[in-house]
Design a protein around this motif. Structure first.
Motif, short mmCIF file in Angstrom:
data_model
loop_
_atom_site.label_atom_id
_atom_site.label_comp_id
_atom_site.label_asym_id
_atom_site.label_seq_id
_atom_site.Cartn_x
_atom_site.Cartn_y
_atom_site.Cartn_z
N GLY A 7 4.13 12.66 -40.98
CA GLY A 7 3.11 13.55 -40.82
C GLY A 7 3.19 14.61 -42.10
O GLY A 7 2.57 15.53 -42.28
N ARG A 8 3.87 13.80 -43.30
CA ARG A 8 4.20 14.51 -44.51
C ARG A 8 2.79 14.82 -45.18
O ARG A 8 1.77 13.86 -45.17
CB ARG A 8 4.90 13.73 -45.56
CG ARG A 8 6.54 13.51 -45.03
CD ARG A 8 7.53 13.05 -46.46
NE ARG A 8 6.90 12.20 -47.11
CZ ARG A 8 7.06 10.84 -46.83
NH1 ARG A 8 7.91 10.52 -45.76
NH2 ARG A 8 6.61 9.90 -47.58
N PRO A 9 2.63 16.05 -46.10
CA PRO A 9 1.49 16.30 -46.71
C PRO A 9 1.33 15.58 -47.97
O PRO A 9 2.34 14.94 -48.08
CB PRO A 9 1.54 17.66 -46.99
CG PRO A 9 3.27 18.15 -46.75
CD PRO A 9 3.59 17.05 -45.76
N GLY A 10 0.32 15.55 -48.59
CA GLY A 10 0.29 14.81 -49.85
C GLY A 10 -0.41 13.52 -49.60
O GLY A 10 -0.98 13.33 -48.40
N PHE A 11 -0.89 12.80 -50.45
CA PHE A 11 -1.78 11.67 -50.56
C PHE A 11 -0.77 10.51 -50.64
O PHE A 11 0.31 10.40 -51.35
CB PHE A 11 -2.83 11.78 -51.48
CG PHE A 11 -3.75 12.60 -51.65
CD1 PHE A 11 -4.07 13.37 -50.37
CD2 PHE A 11 -4.48 13.12 -52.73
CE1 PHE A 11 -4.87 14.60 -50.66
CE2 PHE A 11 -5.64 14.04 -52.59
CZ PHE A 11 -5.73 14.85 -51.71
#
Length: 297
Positions: A169-173
């Protein structure tokens, strides 16, 4: 995603003493077990959405970490003034967890549709906005959110990709495919359709399960390898919601932008979620047609 949210929240209530849950009838039955175990921290207010946010703000001011839950139009649009004042203005956070997305509840009519929720919440500072494309992503994002105190919006949907695409679920693209003619940003549950729509096209496909903060650094890094800055946004809510973010990220570079998403024109036929997606050009065939025309222009 909603069932997973209830299961995980019930588990988290047992290990996070500051955590509380506030509902407005929606999904209240899913928290029967949690309410029995923690009657002082699981509160159902009935159909009172403005009060839902007000109580969440009061709990946060008292040192609790509240989760407020309802359908997206009732959680974001109806009590928006309370979000602005009882959370942002007071300098406190909460976890707002919605269900229904843009048109998951197509049979409920316009009252139960909220394609403008992300755009509306983006007018306020400091919000982390998650748009998970898989239940595993939603769970990871929720588990991370309960450990903080910042304002977080978790936008759940009945639509899902076949597998999680944002590890943990890490943020970023995240880069799903590389090409040279354009970069397509696929948000949340649209990813599988975007991958099908761009099969065989010379484009990079990025995936976002978190849209605020906007990962300008990754977008710029990918575009640095492309001769022209052609960007396609594929968002499962109001078309163009992140257009200003793209413009700011590329303020020093000429670029073209195609915004795919839910149109402003209201689809008045009830229909099904799939029919709404097709009507808004968000099926794989509709997106491929618009993307190929954009590349050829």
């Amino acid at each position: 995603m909603r069932e997973r949210f209830a299961e995980v929240t019930t588990d988290l209530l047992g290990s996070h003493e500051r955590l509380s849950v506030v509902t407005a009838d929606l999904s209240a039955r899913l928290f029967d077990e949690a309410r029995a175990a923690h009657p002082d921290r699981v509160i159902n207010l009935g159909i009172r959405e403005q009060l839902l946010i007000g109580v969440a703000g009061g709990l946060a001011l008292a040192g609790m970490r509240p989760i407020a839950h309802s359908f997206a139009p009732f959680l974001i649009e109806r009590p928006f003034e309370q979000i602005k004042l009882d959370l942002n203005h007071q300098g406190v956070g909460a976890i707002l967890v919605s269900a229904g997305a843009s048109y998951d509840i197509a049979g409920g009519g316009r009252t139960h549709q909220s394609p403008g929720d992300v755009a509306l919440l983006s007018t306020l500072p400091g919000w982390t906005i998650h748009v998970p494309g898989h239940p595993d992503e939603a769970e990871a994002q929720l588990r991370t959110a309960v450990r903080g105190d910042d304002p977080v919006y978790l936008r759940l949907s009945n639509q899902s990709n076949a597998r999680p695409l944002a590890p943990g679920g890490r943020p970023g693209f995240h880069v799903l495919r590389r090409g040279g003619a354009a970069t397509v940003l696929a948000v949340g549950p649209l990813a599988d359709s975007v991958l099908a729509a761009t099969e065989g096209l010379d484009v990079t496909v990025l995936y976002a399960a978190t849209v605020r903060p906007f990962d300008a650094a990754t977008l710029r890094a990918v575009l640095a390898d492309q001769p022209e800055a052609n960007v396609v946004l594929a968002e499962p809510y109001l078309a163009g919601t992140s257009a200003a973010e793209v413009a700011e990220a590329l303020v020093d570079r000429p670029h073209r932008l195609l915004s795919l998403g839910v149109a402003r024109d209201e689809v008045r036929g009830y229909g099904t979620p799939r029919q709404h997606a097709i009507a808004h050009g968000l099926g794989s065939a509709g997106m491929r047609l618009r993307i190929t025309r954009f590349l050829a222009a």
